[in-house]
Design an enzyme around this catalytic site. Structure first.
Site, PDB file in Angstrom:
ATOM      1  CE  LYS A 194      -0.335   0.395   5.026  1.00 42.13           C
ATOM      2  NZ  LYS A 194      -1.178   0.334   6.221  1.00 42.13           N
ATOM      3  CB  THR A 225      -8.909   4.228  10.521  1.00 43.43           C
ATOM      4  OG1 THR A 225      -7.987   3.793   9.510  1.00 43.43           O
ATOM      5  CG2 THR A 225      -8.261   5.335  11.350  1.00 43.43           C
TER       6      THR A 225
END
Length: 312
Positions: A194, A225
């Site tokens: 990522k 999150t």
């Protein structure tokens, strides 16, 4: 067996639920302690029974807000001043651990600073679980017993009896951990790469490896999150995965994490109870690590090795 007269276990406000389970596993009572809070937000901790000459184990995770860390520091100081024989900090989740290096100029290394604060306060030993980076054990100048959530997560994955199992990591940083799981299960490893534009926001993600027709289990140390892990799950489903589940040691789950998890293609999310989960989500399953910590406390008291508890 363990001589319960030689040691005492106390709980910080944030982790009392886990300390009660630990004491139940040990067969000893939870020590009596009170926290007095003042109008300006300041607080005072007090042991309500004698701890002179005892090995004291203070159970408190240091997740935000900072009051949890401050309360642990005050507990350590009070125990040392009350003539405890040893003061052992049991920190199931070591907060601030993601700040373990200078990732850019002019930033603090909070994980080292917190370690220094705990040491100066007077700890004799740290018992913790799944630090963000293994080398953080070296931030302390006292013994560190570093436990692994794999002791409960691996049996849980085994209980699912998944065919064509693939272990995956949602980011490159977790490759070592995921590779250990893949070796244990003798199955393929898939890596997600990522990029971020800023903290807690995934800009793009690519999958390295094949997940077609596989039952995928994503492995991570914590979920904050839930942006990374849900993005990874949705991408893997689009690449032909039969199912995608996730296991993580620490249930941070801040902000919109629960909503993201609910709307994602993840079948299930398994955490330990190192941090309390205060929301409701039918996809979340929490596995207790109380027995692992209780057994470690027993072995520390009996001067026995703790490494035999490790599965990987």
């Amino acid at each position: 067996m363990c001589d319960c007269s030689a040691f005492m276990v106390f709980a910080g406000s944030a982790t009392r639920y886990l300390a009660e389970k630990i004491c139940s596993s040990l067969g000893c009572p939870l020590g009596k302690m009170s926290v007095t809070r003042f109008a300006d937000g300041e607080f005072e901790v007090c042991f309500d029974e004698s701890i002179r000459g005892k090995d004291v184990f203070l159970v408190q995770s240091t997740f935000p807000n900072a009051d949890n860390l401050m309360e642990l520091l005050l507990m350590i100081d009070a125990a040392r001043r009350a003539s405890a024989k040893t003061v052992n900090a049991v920190i199931p989740y070591y907060g601030w651990a993601r700040q373990d290096r200078k990732s850019k100029p002019r930033v603090s290394i909070a994980a080292k600073l917190v370690a220094d604060m705990l040491t100066v306060a007077g700890i004799s030993r740290v018992i913790t679980m799944d630090l963000h980076a293994d080398q953080e054990q070296g931030f302390f100048n006292v013994p560190v017993d570093h436990l692994y959530a794999s002791s409960v997560l691996i049996p849980y994955i085994e209980s699912l009896k998944l065919e064509n199992l693939v272990i995956a990591t949602p980011d490159v940083g977790g490759t070592k951990r995921a590779n250990s799981y893949a070796k244990y299960f003798n199955c393929p490893l898939v890596i997600c790469n990522k990029t971020r534009n800023k903290p807690n926001e995934v800009a793009s993600m690519q999958i390295i490896g094949s997940v077609e027709d596989a039952n995928v289990v994503l492995v991570d140390d914590l979920v904050d999150t839930a942006g990374t892990i849900t993005t990874a799950a949705d991408l893997m489903k689009s690449r032909g995965a039969r199912s995608v589940r996730a296991c993580a040691s620490h249930c941070v789950m801040s902000g919109l994490a629960t909503e993201r998890l609910e709307s994602s293609l993840l079948e299930e999310m398994a955490f330990t109870d190192s941090i309390p989960y205060t929301h409701t989500c039918h996809k979340v399953r929490q596995l207790t690590v109380a027995d692992i910590f209780a057994e470690t406390i027993r072995r520390v008291e009996n001067n026995e090795s703790i490494s035999s508890q490790y599965l990987i």
